[in-house]
Scaffold this active site. Structure first.
Site, PDB file in Angstrom:
ATOM      1  N   CYS A 163     -19.030   1.031  -4.169  1.00 49.76           N
ATOM      2  CA  CYS A 163     -18.803   0.721  -5.526  1.00 49.76           C
ATOM      3  C   CYS A 163     -18.277  -1.016  -5.408  1.00 49.76           C
ATOM      4  O   CYS A 163     -18.168  -1.658  -6.652  1.00 49.76           O
ATOM      5  CB  CYS A 163     -17.673   1.379  -6.351  1.00 49.76           C
ATOM      6  SG  CYS A 163     -16.037   1.440  -5.506  1.00 49.76           S
ATOM      7  N   ASP A 168       0.750  -1.311  -0.008  1.00 48.08           N
ATOM      8  CA  ASP A 168       0.109  -0.048   0.033  1.00 48.08           C
ATOM      9  C   ASP A 168       0.879   1.181   0.008  1.00 48.08           C
ATOM     10  O   ASP A 168       0.667   2.415  -0.872  1.00 48.08           O
ATOM     11  CB  ASP A 168      -1.095   0.011   1.253  1.00 48.08           C
ATOM     12  CG  ASP A 168      -1.986   1.103   1.328  1.00 48.08           C
ATOM     13  OD1 ASP A 168      -2.516   1.611   0.150  1.00 48.08           O
ATOM     14  OD2 ASP A 168      -2.196   1.745   2.296  1.00 48.08           O
ATOM     15  N   CYS A 186     -15.423   4.163   2.161  1.00 49.73           N
ATOM     16  CA  CYS A 186     -16.573   3.926   1.555  1.00 49.73           C
ATOM     17  C   CYS A 186     -16.719   2.669   0.788  1.00 49.73           C
ATOM     18  O   CYS A 186     -15.696   2.172  -0.175  1.00 49.73           O
ATOM     19  CB  CYS A 186     -17.153   4.972   0.611  1.00 49.73           C
ATOM     20  SG  CYS A 186     -18.725   4.735  -0.481  1.00 49.73           S
TER      21      CYS A 186
END
Length: 375
Positions: free
Chosen positions: A243, A134, A240
């Site tokens: 999607c 990451d 979030c």
């Protein structure tokens, strides 16, 4: 050295240490990614969290000159919370994104990469290696895609045939010239559901993301939430998943690992107790989550916005305490704004009585609290 046999042995070993998918690619430059990154920055889509040196991001050998191959790994994470607590009046709750469920995934992935590295070194003592998760300069998604772990969907996530998009990604540069795997040639076809359902229209439609509009990015910022997004946040405290939740490729997938321990009361916490939580209590309760990396300030701001989203009148006394006593102007200001949103006209007398005692930046939000209505 029989490199093909070593590769086969590494794959077999990887599955014994909790690596769900593994692929191999060359350490050649990611030339196609370079132009995408140039356009990404030129269009103002960058979040500011990612490395900015495009050469470093696209040329693995600038990170490790002896690199001959890259081993990409994926670990699936759960997306269903057991015994999920209910959010109800007086006990409204927020939610952390699924990538933040359990121990911080950076440590989970590092442990697996370390174990994999130790195994490879036991077989090839002179090997040189460098692992990234990451925060490394390489694009985890670009590496995973070229190594055959999946293809990039319209939502910008790598879609793995077995894990869907619910994956942590990491990679290891190695000085061994492994035979590369072929990329998966697949696509989203005509499906655009993620683009259509994105709360802020952040998905460009071709796998690119405008991070400046992305709810996940917005929940991690430390300043004032832009007006047009305050009601788009909903009850999200960090990240979030929309999607990913709507993606048809994710149907029926829910990967479990023993070291990803789910804590429903922490991952879907009551909002009001968050408002005046001390730094010590925050670290003790949430410090092990990836979602705590930016500290408690964004989480507390998002909790205040969530209470406004719910029109939670039961939270007004606590919000008033924050507005009157918190030392941080942004938090005080957001609390005043939320009080105005919850009580509407009934808030006017209270906010005006406090107006002259506040600094200008807080006064701006006090006015908004009385004037702004749900966008």
């Amino acid at each position: 050295m029989d490199v093909a046999q070593l590769k086969s042995d590494i794959i077999a070993y990887a599955h014994t240490i909790g690596i769900d998918s593994i692929g191999f690619t060359t350490a050649d430059p990611f030339d196609e990614l370079k132009q995408k990154l140039i356009d990404y920055h030129a269009n103002g889509y960058a979040s500011g969290f990612e490395p900015t040196d495009i050469e470093m991001r696209t040329n693995p050998k600038l990170s490790m000159s002896s690199a001959r191959s890259i081993i990409a790994i994926a670990v699936g994470y759960p997306n269903r919370l057991p015994n999920v607590p209910k959010s109800k009046r007086g006990e409204r709750r927020g939610i952390f994104a699924r990538a933040s469920w359990g121990q911080d995934y950076h440590s989970i992935m590092r442990k697996r990469l370390e174990a994999l590295g130790e195994y490879i070194k036991s077989r090839v003592p002179e090997v040189e290696m460098m692992s990234m998760v990451d925060t490394g300069v390489l694009s985890d998604r670009a590496v995973a895609e070229r190594a055959g772990l999946g293809y990039t969907g319209r939502n910008g996530f790598v879609i793995n045939p077995d894990l869907g998009t619910w994956t942590y990604l990491g990679e290891m540069l190695v000085s061994i010239p492994f035979p590369p795997d072929d990329p998966i040639m697949d696509s989203c076809g005509s499906c655009t559901i993620c683009v259509e359902r994105c709360p802020t229209g952040a998905l460009v439609g071709d796998g690119q993301l405008n991070s400046q509009k992305c709810v996940s990015f917005l929940t991690q910022t430390k300043g004032y939430m832009p007006d047009q997004y305050r009601y788009k946040i909903g009850n999200r405290l960090y990240g979030c998943d929309t999607c990913q939740q709507v993606c048809p490729k994710n149907r029926g997938i829910n990967t479990q690992h023993d070291d990803i321990v789910l804590e429903p009361e922490i991952l879907k916490p009551r909002l009001i107790p968050l408002l005046q939580m001390s730094n010590k209590a925050f670290k003790e309760t949430y410090g092990h989550l990836a979602g705590a990396w930016r500290g408690k300030k964004p989480i507390q701001r998002n909790a205040i916005l969530a209470l406004a989203h719910f029109k939670e009148k039961e939270a007004v006394p606590e919000l008033k305490a924050v507005a009157e006593n918190d030392a941080r102007p942004m938090i005080r200001a957001t609390a005043y704004w939320a009080i105005g949103q919850i009580l509407e006209d009934e808030a006017e007398a209270y906010i005006l009585s406090r107006y002259d005692s506040e600094i200008e930046e807080v006064q701006i939000e006090m006015k908004k609290g009385l004037e702004m209505r749900r966008l």
